[in-house]
Design a protein around this motif. Sequence first.
Motif, PDB file in Angstrom:
ATOM      1  N   PRO A  13       0.796  -1.232   0.000  1.00  0.00           N
ATOM      2  CA  PRO A  13       0.000   0.000   0.000  1.00  0.00           C
ATOM      3  C   PRO A  13       0.822   1.273   0.000  1.00  0.00           C
ATOM      4  O   PRO A  13       0.343   2.326  -0.447  1.00  0.00           O
ATOM      5  N   ARG A  14       2.055   1.206   0.470  1.00  0.00           N
ATOM      6  CA  ARG A  14       2.875   2.411   0.507  1.00  0.00           C
ATOM      7  C   ARG A  14       3.242   2.909  -0.882  1.00  0.00           C
ATOM      8  O   ARG A  14       3.664   4.062  -1.032  1.00  0.00           O
ATOM      9  N   ARG A  15       3.061   2.070  -1.914  1.00  0.00           N
ATOM     10  CA  ARG A  15       3.329   2.551  -3.274  1.00  0.00           C
ATOM     11  C   ARG A  15       2.487   3.794  -3.591  1.00  0.00           C
ATOM     12  O   ARG A  15       2.939   4.706  -4.276  1.00  0.00           O
ATOM     13  N   ASN A  16       1.241   3.797  -3.105  1.00  0.00           N
ATOM     14  CA  ASN A  16       0.327   4.906  -3.396  1.00  0.00           C
ATOM     15  C   ASN A  16       0.551   6.118  -2.506  1.00  0.00           C
ATOM     16  O   ASN A  16      -0.154   7.120  -2.635  1.00  0.00           O
ATOM     17  N   ARG A  17       1.511   6.026  -1.599  1.00  0.00           N
ATOM     18  CA  ARG A  17       1.804   7.162  -0.712  1.00  0.00           C
ATOM     19  C   ARG A  17       3.208   7.714  -0.950  1.00  0.00           C
ATOM     20  O   ARG A  17       3.675   8.562  -0.202  1.00  0.00           O
ATOM     21  N   ARG A  18       3.870   7.225  -1.983  1.00  0.00           N
ATOM     22  CA  ARG A  18       5.307   7.434  -2.141  1.00  0.00           C
ATOM     23  C   ARG A  18       5.686   8.871  -2.429  1.00  0.00           C
ATOM     24  O   ARG A  18       6.728   9.359  -1.978  1.00  0.00           O
ATOM     25  N   THR A  19       4.873   9.608  -3.192  1.00  0.00           N
ATOM     26  CA  THR A  19       5.213  10.973  -3.590  1.00  0.00           C
ATOM     27  C   THR A  19       3.998  11.879  -3.397  1.00  0.00           C
ATOM     28  O   THR A  19       2.857  11.411  -3.263  1.00  0.00           O
ATOM     29  N   ASP A  20       4.258  13.202  -3.440  1.00  0.00           N
ATOM     30  CA  ASP A  20       3.150  14.153  -3.327  1.00  0.00           C
ATOM     31  C   ASP A  20       2.123  13.933  -4.429  1.00  0.00           C
ATOM     32  O   ASP A  20       0.916  13.914  -4.176  1.00  0.00           O
ATOM     33  N   THR A  26      -4.440   9.771  -5.600  1.00  0.00           N
ATOM     34  CA  THR A  26      -5.249   8.725  -4.964  1.00  0.00           C
ATOM     35  C   THR A  26      -6.104   9.250  -3.809  1.00  0.00           C
ATOM     36  O   THR A  26      -6.767   8.460  -3.127  1.00  0.00           O
ATOM     37  N   ARG A  27      -6.095  10.557  -3.582  1.00  0.00           N
ATOM     38  CA  ARG A  27      -6.883  11.118  -2.480  1.00  0.00           C
ATOM     39  C   ARG A  27      -8.371  10.943  -2.757  1.00  0.00           C
ATOM     40  O   ARG A  27      -8.867  11.251  -3.838  1.00  0.00           O
ATOM     41  N   GLU A  28      -9.086  10.466  -1.764  1.00  0.00           N
ATOM     42  CA  GLU A  28     -10.498  10.116  -1.921  1.00  0.00           C
ATOM     43  C   GLU A  28     -11.432  11.315  -1.788  1.00  0.00           C
ATOM     44  O   GLU A  28     -12.545  11.303  -2.332  1.00  0.00           O
ATOM     45  N   ASN A  29     -11.040  12.328  -1.055  1.00  0.00           N
ATOM     46  CA  ASN A  29     -11.889  13.495  -0.830  1.00  0.00           C
ATOM     47  C   ASN A  29     -11.086  14.762  -1.060  1.00  0.00           C
ATOM     48  O   ASN A  29      -9.859  14.766  -0.920  1.00  0.00           O
ATOM     49  N   SER A  30     -11.784  15.826  -1.411  1.00  0.00           N
ATOM     50  CA  SER A  30     -11.124  17.103  -1.653  1.00  0.00           C
ATOM     51  C   SER A  30     -11.853  18.203  -0.898  1.00  0.00           C
ATOM     52  O   SER A  30     -13.023  18.061  -0.517  1.00  0.00           O
ATOM     53  N   LEU A  31     -11.150  19.293  -0.698  1.00  0.00           N
ATOM     54  CA  LEU A  31     -11.689  20.447   0.007  1.00  0.00           C
ATOM     55  C   LEU A  31     -11.449  21.685  -0.834  1.00  0.00           C
ATOM     56  O   LEU A  31     -10.338  21.907  -1.320  1.00  0.00           O
TER      57      LEU A  31
END
Length: 337
Positions: A13-20, A26-31
């Motif tokens: 799972p850390r593959r999807n957190r590797r870079t900005d 992959t962020r599920e929600n936005s503001l």
Amino acid sequence: MVHTPPPFPVSRPRRNRRTDWMRDLTRENSLSASDLIWPIFVREGDDVVEPIDSMPGVNRLSVSRAVEAANEAANHGIPLIALFPYTDPDKKTPDAAEAWNPENLVNTATRAIKAQVPDIGIMLDVALDPYNSDGHDGIVREGVVMNDETLGALEQQALTQAEAGADILGPSDMMDGRIGIIRRALEQNDFPDTAIMAYSAKFASAFYGPFRDAVGASGALKGDKKTYQLDPANSDEALRMVARDLDEGADMVMVKPGMPYLDICQRVKQEFAVPTYAYQVSGEYAMIAGAGDNGWIDRDKAMLESLMAFKRAGCDGILSYFALETAKFLRRDMDLF
């Protein structure tokens, strides 16, 4: 169906957190600024900016200053402001008649803002507590908050607010039947387009204290509001209140307070699939702002994290005293987290 990932090392799972950029992707929600509703306190006077001690960074504004604030909000992409009055104690009476005075503070401010900033939405609070010498949201007789008698007062208040130009009415009183009464009054008086954002799940909370300071209701309140606001232990009841308000004509619903009741926000959105909002109330704001100002937490990060929690829970928007601060932050295109 939720997918169960295969075991390590096939799944990392850390593959999807590797870079900005990967985290953004992959962020599920936005503001965004369009998710925000900014509450503004208005008071009498000329060119007044009056700090509120229990809400660091929040001020009471005279009407001219409220117009300036509305213009700034619009320039930063905030679609809606909510006006609340700090009423002169001499104008507070047992019948709360100042609530439907066409020239009261919020009605005067609404007309002034609409004249100068026509494209911003304005929401007004339908409740008697800022005008009631007993500090309650309803008319009090021998220590009892009267439901049916209060409905007539709320109807008059709602009509004067609609006449002043309010786009959305926010009944926050929690009297039984008030949404139906207000909706019928609006239809019968040629205000069919005035929307209602019902404070449907409003809990008897300890988090309202600074707000009561801000509108001058703290010293006036006799007793508590437990006979009409919801028990913090109840969630099924909150859903029943939402269903009732929708049946009576609410266009959108609100949960109040916010962060302690994210489970209610999520249940409301999942159950009804209607426009759902939360109020990040004064006590929530004061805790984050106060801790941030003292260096105990990172104010900006805590602010943004708290607001994202509402979106994650399913809210379509948030009333927050952080609204303008957040909109400015987002405009600077800074990393959310």
